[in-house]
Design a protein around this motif. Structure first.
Motif, mmCIF file in Angstrom:
data_model
loop_
_atom_site.group_PDB
_atom_site.id
_atom_site.type_symbol
_atom_site.label_atom_id
_atom_site.label_comp_id
_atom_site.label_asym_id
_atom_site.label_seq_id
_atom_site.Cartn_x
_atom_site.Cartn_y
_atom_site.Cartn_z
ATOM 1 N N SER A 190 -16.402 46.064 43.990
ATOM 2 C CA SER A 190 -15.143 46.658 43.532
ATOM 3 C C SER A 190 -14.096 46.659 44.641
ATOM 4 O O SER A 190 -12.904 46.432 44.387
ATOM 5 C CB SER A 190 -15.384 48.090 43.047
ATOM 6 O OG SER A 190 -15.918 48.899 44.090
ATOM 7 N N TRP A 202 -8.484 33.440 34.445
ATOM 8 C CA TRP A 202 -9.140 32.679 33.387
ATOM 9 C C TRP A 202 -8.359 31.423 33.046
ATOM 10 O O TRP A 202 -7.134 31.413 32.979
ATOM 11 C CB TRP A 202 -9.310 33.541 32.151
ATOM 12 C CG TRP A 202 -9.516 32.759 30.891
ATOM 13 C CD1 TRP A 202 -8.619 32.532 29.896
ATOM 14 C CD2 TRP A 202 -10.713 32.073 30.502
ATOM 15 N NE1 TRP A 202 -9.174 31.762 28.909
ATOM 16 C CE2 TRP A 202 -10.466 31.471 29.252
ATOM 17 C CE3 TRP A 202 -11.966 31.908 31.083
ATOM 18 C CZ2 TRP A 202 -11.425 30.733 28.580
ATOM 19 C CZ3 TRP A 202 -12.913 31.178 30.412
ATOM 20 C CH2 TRP A 202 -12.647 30.598 29.180
ATOM 21 N N ARG A 252 -5.177 43.671 24.681
ATOM 22 C CA ARG A 252 -6.380 42.918 24.293
ATOM 23 C C ARG A 252 -6.446 41.576 25.011
ATOM 24 O O ARG A 252 -7.524 41.143 25.436
ATOM 25 C CB ARG A 252 -6.390 42.720 22.778
ATOM 26 C CG ARG A 252 -6.726 43.964 21.992
ATOM 27 C CD ARG A 252 -7.097 43.628 20.561
ATOM 28 N NE ARG A 252 -5.988 43.037 19.838
ATOM 29 C CZ ARG A 252 -5.149 43.721 19.081
ATOM 30 N NH1 ARG A 252 -5.294 45.035 18.968
ATOM 31 N NH2 ARG A 252 -4.164 43.116 18.444
ATOM 32 N N ARG A 266 -7.378 42.080 28.658
ATOM 33 C CA ARG A 266 -8.784 42.471 28.761
ATOM 34 C C ARG A 266 -9.691 41.261 28.575
ATOM 35 O O ARG A 266 -10.687 41.096 29.283
ATOM 36 C CB ARG A 266 -9.100 43.539 27.712
ATOM 37 C CG ARG A 266 -10.481 44.181 27.891
ATOM 38 C CD ARG A 266 -10.760 45.200 26.817
ATOM 39 N NE ARG A 266 -9.782 46.270 26.842
ATOM 40 C CZ ARG A 266 -8.927 46.514 25.847
ATOM 41 N NH1 ARG A 266 -8.952 45.770 24.761
ATOM 42 N NH2 ARG A 266 -8.071 47.491 25.929
ATOM 43 N N LEU A 267 -9.332 40.410 27.644
ATOM 44 C CA LEU A 267 -10.103 39.194 27.422
ATOM 45 C C LEU A 267 -10.050 38.282 28.645
ATOM 46 O O LEU A 267 -11.054 37.679 29.030
ATOM 47 C CB LEU A 267 -9.572 38.462 26.192
ATOM 48 C CG LEU A 267 -10.198 37.087 25.887
ATOM 49 C CD1 LEU A 267 -11.686 37.247 25.596
ATOM 50 C CD2 LEU A 267 -9.494 36.429 24.720
ATOM 51 N N ARG A 268 -8.888 38.196 29.264
ATOM 52 C CA ARG A 268 -8.760 37.324 30.429
ATOM 53 C C ARG A 268 -9.574 37.851 31.615
ATOM 54 O O ARG A 268 -10.115 37.075 32.402
ATOM 55 C CB ARG A 268 -7.287 37.194 30.827
ATOM 56 C CG ARG A 268 -6.439 36.484 29.780
ATOM 57 C CD ARG A 268 -4.991 36.427 30.183
ATOM 58 N NE ARG A 268 -4.768 35.435 31.225
ATOM 59 C CZ ARG A 268 -3.566 35.191 31.773
ATOM 60 N NH1 ARG A 268 -2.510 35.872 31.364
ATOM 61 N NH2 ARG A 268 -3.429 34.279 32.703
ATOM 62 N N ILE A 269 -9.652 39.182 31.743
ATOM 63 C CA ILE A 269 -10.453 39.751 32.830
ATOM 64 C C ILE A 269 -11.936 39.448 32.616
ATOM 65 O O ILE A 269 -12.651 39.045 33.548
ATOM 66 C CB ILE A 269 -10.204 41.265 32.924
ATOM 67 C CG1 ILE A 269 -8.764 41.537 33.398
ATOM 68 C CG2 ILE A 269 -11.201 41.920 33.878
ATOM 69 C CD1 ILE A 269 -8.399 43.000 33.393
ATOM 70 N N VAL A 270 -12.413 39.630 31.385
ATOM 71 C CA VAL A 270 -13.815 39.311 31.078
ATOM 72 C C VAL A 270 -14.086 37.828 31.291
ATOM 73 O O VAL A 270 -15.112 37.424 31.871
ATOM 74 C CB VAL A 270 -14.145 39.732 29.635
ATOM 75 C CG1 VAL A 270 -15.544 39.273 29.247
ATOM 76 C CG2 VAL A 270 -14.022 41.237 29.477
ATOM 77 N N ALA A 271 -13.162 36.999 30.830
ATOM 78 C CA ALA A 271 -13.346 35.564 30.989
ATOM 79 C C ALA A 271 -13.304 35.154 32.452
ATOM 80 O O ALA A 271 -13.984 34.204 32.860
ATOM 81 C CB ALA A 271 -12.264 34.821 30.200
ATOM 82 N N THR A 272 -12.516 35.860 33.270
ATOM 83 C CA THR A 272 -12.471 35.559 34.702
ATOM 84 C C THR A 272 -13.827 35.782 35.349
ATOM 85 O O THR A 272 -14.290 34.973 36.167
ATOM 86 C CB THR A 272 -11.403 36.426 35.382
ATOM 87 O OG1 THR A 272 -10.116 36.092 34.850
ATOM 88 C CG2 THR A 272 -11.392 36.192 36.887
ATOM 89 N N ASN A 273 -14.503 36.878 35.002
ATOM 90 C CA ASN A 273 -15.836 37.144 35.559
ATOM 91 C C ASN A 273 -16.845 36.088 35.101
ATOM 92 O O ASN A 273 -17.689 35.640 35.892
ATOM 93 C CB ASN A 273 -16.300 38.538 35.144
ATOM 94 C CG ASN A 273 -15.408 39.631 35.708
ATOM 95 O OD1 ASN A 273 -14.829 39.458 36.776
ATOM 96 N ND2 ASN A 273 -15.289 40.740 35.003
ATOM 97 N N ALA A 274 -16.754 35.694 33.830
ATOM 98 C CA ALA A 274 -17.659 34.654 33.337
ATOM 99 C C ALA A 274 -17.396 33.330 34.032
ATOM 100 O O ALA A 274 -18.329 32.595 34.389
ATOM 101 C CB ALA A 274 -17.499 34.499 31.819
#
Length: 752
Positions: free
Chosen positions: A500, A540, A656, A659-667
Motif C-alpha cells: 500500500s 489499464w 464504476r 473502479r474497473l480500471r483500478i481492478v484491471a490495473t492490478n490484473a
C-alpha cells in the motif's frame, strides 16, 4: 517582500587548452581513479569553479541590491542593482581555493546595510563543493533550477565553457538537466495527549492526524478515544535541499467536515537522517492552535503529539518502473559505490519524420535520460530529417539499467502557442538495456519511432544512434559479481515498504521531478518528463493486457508442444517412436538412474551453445507487434489514452469506470509479472545478456561435473536440508539465484 532572483550555473568545469584536435567519431572515455578521462584528446587541464549571476526582478527600487559569492578568503560581488540584468560570470581557480573550504556561499545584500553591518544579508544559500556537478567536456550545459532561501529564489545551473550558445532562442538550445535527489520521509504517528476536544455528535467526533508535505497529504486511521493511539506509519517523498516544511495537524470530526485541534510545523532540515539499521527515537511535538480575538492573535498550547520522523537515505526512490529503471543507487551519496563503466551515446539524426505542423514542418528535438542526468538536444527547425550529432556521456554504476531516448516536436517556438500552453507532441521513444551490450563495442543503428494515437499506431520516423558501453579490465570481475548482489539497496529488504505504501508513492517522484525540471530554463516540460518516466505505465490498457497474454502464450508454447508430443506417444500415433521412448525410459530408470540429472543439465548446456550462433546482434527496440498495437481498435486506444480520472460524463459511470480500471490495473500487473519472470528464465538460453548467459553456462558445466561425481541422492538430500534450514541460518537479503534471475532482461522494454 516577494522576490525572484535568477542564479545560474554553479559547476566544476575543465577549461582546456587544446594541443591537438583528435575527436573523430565517438571520443573514447576511460575511468581512472573514479574520474572520467578522455583517451584521444591531448589537453592541459585547468579546473575552475564557475558562478554566474544573471538577473533579479520584482525588487523594491529603494534598496541597492547586489550578490556576493564567498569561497573561504576568496570573494566576488556583482554591480549594484541598477537594471534587471547582471549577467556576470565569476571564475574561481580550483588551485587557489583552500583545501579546508568545503562550501560556497551566495549572499544577497543591500549596499547601505552592508556599509554599517557587513555581516547582515537579505538572503543566503550554501552549496557543498562535493555536490557541485561536474560537466564532461563537449556536453551541453546543465539547466538552471530554482532554490529557495528565506523570501528569495535562486536558480542553480551549470556554465558551458567549451561552447557558446550564441543568440539562439532559449527553447531551441541543447541543455543538460539534473533530477533532484529524492529521499523517503517516514512519519510514524504514535499517539496524542492533552487534546482540547470540541463537543461534537458521537458519530462525527473521530480523531485523526493529517500530515502535509508540499502537495502530498496523508491521514491516519480514525480513532474515537480522547487519548488516541494510532502507531501508524506514513511515507512521503522529499527532495534535497529539504527546504519544505512538514505540517502535523490533529483533526476532529470526519473527512468531510473536521476541525483542527492543533498543528505543529517542522522544517525538514531539522529532521534526523537515517543511513543504517538503527531505529530513530520518538519525540513529543507541542501542538498549537491559532486563537483570533478582536484585539489579539495568539497561538495557544493545544496538546502533544508523539511521532517518530526520519529521512531515510538508504532507500532508492523509484521514479521509474523497476524493469526499465536507470538507477538503483540509494539516496545518500555517502552510500554510493564507485562506477563500473562509462556509457557513451551519440544522437546522430532522425529520418523520415512525420510532419507535425502545417506546411510539412516538424521542429524536432531529442531527450535522453539515464540516472539523474537528462540530456536535451537542440531543436532543428522545419526539418523532417534533423541532424543533431551530439555526444553525451554517463557514468554507469549498475549494468542492469536502461537508457531511455525519445523524440518530441517543439511547440514552444511561437509566442501564441506558449500563451495557449500547447504541449510538445510525442513522436516516440526507445529503450536500450546496458547489460545486453558488449564491452567496448560501438552499436550504430537506426531505431523505429512508434507513436500511439487515438486513430491508431503509426511509425513516426527513425532515430539513428551510436552507443558504446565501456568498462576497464578490473570492472569485468565487478560486473559478474554484481549479478549475485541484490538489485535494490539493503534497506529495501531489511525494512521493506508495504504494497500500500509503494502504491501511494508510485507517482510522487514523477510529480516532483516534473515540477522541478519545468522550472528550469529552458524548461523541460511536464509532458516530456511524464512520458520519459512512463508515468501511465501501470494504468489499464486492453492492448497491454493482450500483449502480456501473448507473452505468456509464447513462453508456454514449447511446453505445449512437448505435451502434445507426449500425447502422441501415449496414443501410439507413431509406434516406432513410442517403442523407442519406452525402451529409453526403461533403460535409464533401471540401469542408469544416476545419469538422468547429468543428461538433463548436459541437454541445457547443448541448447545454450547451439543458440550462441543465433544470439542477438543488435540492441532491442520497440516492437509494435509484440505490443499488440496491430490488433488494438480505435475504441481501445481512446480508452488507453483517456486521462485518470476519466473524462467521461456521469458521476455513477465515472465511479464504476475508474473502479474497473483500478481492478484491471492490478490484473495487468500480475500478468506482466508472470510474463516477465518467464522471459527472464528464457533469457538464460538466448544470449541476450552475454555475461549472464556465460555465468549460466559455467553453472551448467559445474553442475554436470558435480552430478556426475556425486550421487543424485546426496544432491537431493543436501538441497532439502538447505531448503528446510532453521530461520536463524537464513539471511534477510534475497538469495544468489533470486538476485541473478532478477537481473535477466525481458521483453517489457520492447513494449510500446
Amino acid at each position: 517582500m516577494y522576490t525572484h532572483m535568477k542564479f545560474v550555473e554553479l559547476c566544476t568545469m575543465q577549461v582546456q587548452r587544446r594541443l591537438s584536435y583528435l575527436n573523430m567519431g565517438i571520443a573514447g572515455l576511460a575511468i581512472k581513479e573514479g574520474k572520467l578521462t578522455r583517451r584521444k584528446d591531448l589537453v592541459e587541464q585547468m579546473e575552475f569553479l564557475f558562478v554566474r549571476v544573471v538577473r533579479i526582478r520584482n525588487l523594491p527600487h529603494t534598496l541597492d541590491f547586489y550578490v556576493e559569492i564567498k569561497l573561504g578568503d576568496l570573494k566576488a560581488t556583482t554591480l549594484f542593482f541598477a537594471s534587471p540584468e547582471w549577467n556576470r560570470v565569476f571564475a574561481f581557480e580550483k588551485d587557489k581555493i583552500d583545501e579546508s573550504v568545503s562550501n560556497v556561499l551566495v549572499l544577497v545584500k543591500d549596499k547601505r546595510l552592508a556599509l554599517k553591518m557587513p555581516d547582515v544579508f537579505l538572503g543566503r544559500v550554501q552549496f557543498s563543493l562535493i555536490d557541485v556537478p561536474r560537466r564532461v567536456p563537449q556536453e551541453s550545459s546543465f539547466a538552471p533550477q530554482w532554490y529557495k532561501l528565506m523570501n528569495l529564489f535562486l536558480m542553480l545551473g551549470v556554465h558551458d565553457a567549451t561552447r557558446v550558445s550564441g543568440d539562439a532562442v532559449g527553447y531551441t538550445r541543447s541543455k543538460v538537466y539534473i533530477s533532484p535527489t529524492l529521499w523517503y520521509l517516514r512519519v510514524n504517528v504514535i499517539q496524542a495527549q492533552d487534546l482540547d476536544l470540541f463537543r461534537l455528535p458521537s458519530g462525527s467526533s473521530h480523531i485523526f492526524v493529517q500530515v502535509d508535505l508540499g502537495s502530498q497529504r496523508l491521514r491516519t486511521k480514525l480513532s474515537k478515544s480522547p487519548k488516541p493511539l494510532w502507531n501508524e506509519e506514513l511515507v512521503f517523498v522529499a527532495q534535497e535541499p529539504f527546504s519544505d516544511t512538514l505540517v502535523l495537524s490533529v483533526e476532529q470530526g470526519t473527512l468531510a467536515e473536521r476541525i483542527s485541534l492543533g498543528k505543529h510545523v517542522l522544517h525538514l532540515k531539522g529532521v534526523d537522517k537515517r543511513l543504517d539499521d538503527e531505529d530513530v527515537n520518538d519525540r513529543w511535538y507541542n501542538l498549537g492552535r491559532l486563537i483570533i480575538t478582536e484585539t489579539s492573535r495568539e497561538v495557544r498550547f493545544a496538546g502533544k503529539l508523539n511521532a517518530r520522523i526520519s529521512l531515510d537515505g538508504a532507500y532508492h526512490v523509484m521514479d521509474e518502473p523497476s524493469e526499465f529503471c536507470s538507477d538503483f543507487r540509494p539516496s545518500s551519496k555517502t552510500l554510493w559505490n564507485s562506477s563500473i563503466g562509462v556509457l557513451e551515446v551519440v544522437i546522430q539524426k532522425a529520418t523520415d519524420l512525420v510532419a507535425m505542423k502545417s506546411g510539412a514542418r516538424t521542429d524536432a528535438y531529442c531527450v535522453a535520460k539515464y540516472g539523474s542526468k537528462w540530456v536535451r538536444t537542440r531543436t532543428i527547425v522545419d526539418s523532417l530529417s534533423p541532424k543533431w550529432n551530439e555526444q553525451h556521456t554517463w557514468e554507469v554504476y549498475e549494468p542492469f539499467t536502461v537508457i531511455t531516448i525519445a523524440v518530441f516536436d517543439n511547440n514552444q517556438l511561437n509566442a501564441n502557442t506558449r500563451a495557449r500552453e500547447a504541449r510538445d507532441a510525442i513522436m516516440g521513444k526507445i529503450r536500450i538495456r546496458l547489460s545486453t551490450l558488449d564491452n567496448g563495442k560501438v552499436y550504430t543503428h537506426s531505431y523505429p519511432l512508434v507513436g500511439l494515437h487515438p486513430s491508431g499506431v503509426k511509425k513516426m520516423g527513425e532515430i539513428h544512434l551510436a552507443v558504446r558501453f565501456s568498462f576497464s579490465f578490473v570492472s569485468p570481475l565487478k560486473m559478474y559479481q554484481s549479478y549475485m548482489l541484490p538489485l535494490l539497496p539493503r534497506h529495501h529488504h531489511v525494512f521493506p515498504l508495504s504494497p500500500s505504501q509503494l502504491l501511494t508513492l508510485r507517482n510522487q517522484p514523477a510529480h516532483i521531478i516534473a515540477q522541478r525540471l519545468s522550472r528550469a530554463e529552458p524548461p523541460l516540460r511536464k509532458e516530456v518528463v511524464y512520458y520519459m518516466l512512463d508515468f501511465r505505465s501501470s494504468l489499464w490498457s486492453k492492448r497491454k493486457a493482450v500483449a502480456n497474454f501473448n507473452r505468456i502464450m509464447s513462453l508456454i508454447g514449447d511446453f505445449v508442444a512437448f505435451w502434445k508430443w507426449l500425447e502422441d506417444i501415449k496414443n501410439w500415433k507413431k509406434p516406432v517412436v513410442t517403442l523407442l521412448f519406452n525402451f529409453v525410459c526403461f533403460l535409464m530408470l533401471f540401469f542408469f538412474p544416476k545419469r538422468i540429472l547429468p543428461l538433463v543439465i548436459l541437454y541445457l548446456l547443448c541448447v545454450v551453445l547451439k543458440r550462441y550462433l543465433k544470439r542477438p546482434k543488435h540492441p532491442c527496440h520497440t516492437d509494435a507487434t509484440l505490443s499488440g498495437a496491430h490488433v488494438a481498435t480505435a475504441e481501445d486506444l481512446v480508452e488507453e489514452l483517456d486521462r485518470f480520472p476519466t473524462q467521461l460524463g456521469g458521476e455513477p459511470l465515472t465511479r464504476r469506470y475508474d473502479r474497473l480500471r483500478i481492478v484491471a490495473t492490478n490484473a495487468q500487473k500480475l500478468i506482466n509479472d508472470l510474463a516477465t519472470l518467464g522471459e527472464k528464465l528464457q533469457a538464460l538460453f538466448t544470449w541476450r545478456d552475454p555475461r549472464a548467459t556465460t555465468i549460466f553456462l559455467m553453472f551448467c558445466v559445474v553442475g554436470f561435473l558435480v552430478t556426475v561425481t556425486v550421487p543424485a541422492r546426496v544432491v537431493i538430500f543436501i538441497w532439502i536440508t538447505y531448503y528446510l534450514r532453521h530461520p536463524r541460518f537464513r539471511d534477510t537479503l534475497p538469495s544468489v539465484p533470486e538476485n541473478f534471475i532478477k537481473r535477466m532482461p525481458c521483453k517489457q522494454v520492447s513494449i510500446l
